[in-house]
Design an enzyme around this catalytic site. Sequence first.
Site, PDB file in Angstrom:
ATOM      1  N   SER A  77       0.843  -1.203   0.000  1.00  0.00           N
ATOM      2  CA  SER A  77       0.000   0.000   0.000  1.00  0.00           C
ATOM      3  C   SER A  77       0.874   1.248   0.000  1.00  0.00           C
ATOM      4  O   SER A  77       0.364   2.366  -0.191  1.00  0.00           O
ATOM      5  CB  SER A  77      -0.952   0.005   1.204  1.00  0.00           C
ATOM      6  OG  SER A  77      -0.266  -0.244   2.407  1.00  0.00           O
ATOM      7  N   GLU A 213      -8.871 -10.094   4.644  1.00  0.00           N
ATOM      8  CA  GLU A 213      -9.247  -8.729   4.218  1.00  0.00           C
ATOM      9  C   GLU A 213     -10.653  -8.725   3.613  1.00  0.00           C
ATOM     10  O   GLU A 213     -10.982  -9.550   2.747  1.00  0.00           O
ATOM     11  CB  GLU A 213      -8.240  -8.191   3.195  1.00  0.00           C
ATOM     12  CG  GLU A 213      -8.606  -6.775   2.748  1.00  0.00           C
ATOM     13  CD  GLU A 213      -7.477  -6.015   2.058  1.00  0.00           C
ATOM     14  OE1 GLU A 213      -6.335  -6.499   2.037  1.00  0.00           O
ATOM     15  OE2 GLU A 213      -7.750  -4.917   1.549  1.00  0.00           O
TER      16      GLU A 213
END
Length: 295
Positions: A77, A213
């Site tokens: 990320s 997730e």
Amino acid sequence: MSDHASDGAATPSEAPVAENPYGGASSATGGPKRVRTRHFQNAKRDGIKITGLTSYDQLTARIFDEAGIDFLLVGDSAGNNVLGYETTLPVTVDELIPLTRAVAGAVERSFVIADMPFGSYENGPDEALHTAIRFMKEAGAHAVKLEGGERSHKQIRRIVGAGIPVMAHIGYTPQSEHGLGGHIIQGRGEGVKQLLADARAVQDAGAFAVVLEMVPADAARQVTELLHIPTISVGGGPHCDGQLLVWTDWAGLTTGRIPRFVKQYANLAGVLGDAAREWRADVASGAYPTEEHSY
Ligand code: KIV
């Protein structure tokens, strides 16, 4: 916890360290002890929640480490949050290595996990091991993370076989965004069967923990009850053994849309914006610098 006794103590920090959730010494009693993979297992056994944040630099790594965050993920990320890409897909190993080195070099207690970027392990176990070794040797990571359940079990097995701990990542896997058809919650309805199969596969391959997730809370509960390794939620609800968030979302630095599962604990974008506006005005008016800021 007693098995901390034989663990090498890191240098005590001046800053207060939150009570070690695994029962080891805090700075008040001789310095924080490095979190190890066995502490993840112990935490699950003892029902102690594990905390993780992403970190991409030494300043936040030090702050989160001193606050007692158990692990820091140098996530891909960083592609969105540091490097300015729209997705994580363009991120390379060469881009993540310096960030991982900065984080690993700054912590005393937190366990540092390097995220294996897209294109660095999909070709098979040999490629995966090569990438994992680079993160351990060149960046000082303590473990690696990679995406995929059944499809990645051979890679996980090979890396673990070389003595490198692996955190698995199933459910919504951002590197497969296009294959999955977008940002879509995984493990819904019949999808829970694939989620459970993926969870079993990564545990059997030797992963020490698994990220879930964007999966429904009940599906995450089923996985958590099935596995003996800890589950770490990123939008997986309250039943997981631990929680992980992207720090820029969590601290209110991300200015775009943030996922519903994120709770913001600060408004850093507001704080920094206000500071920048105030400083700019002070420079314009001559209120800064004064004599006290001059030589
Ligand atoms: O890169 C990252 O930040 C991640 C988390 C969202 C799990 O992989």
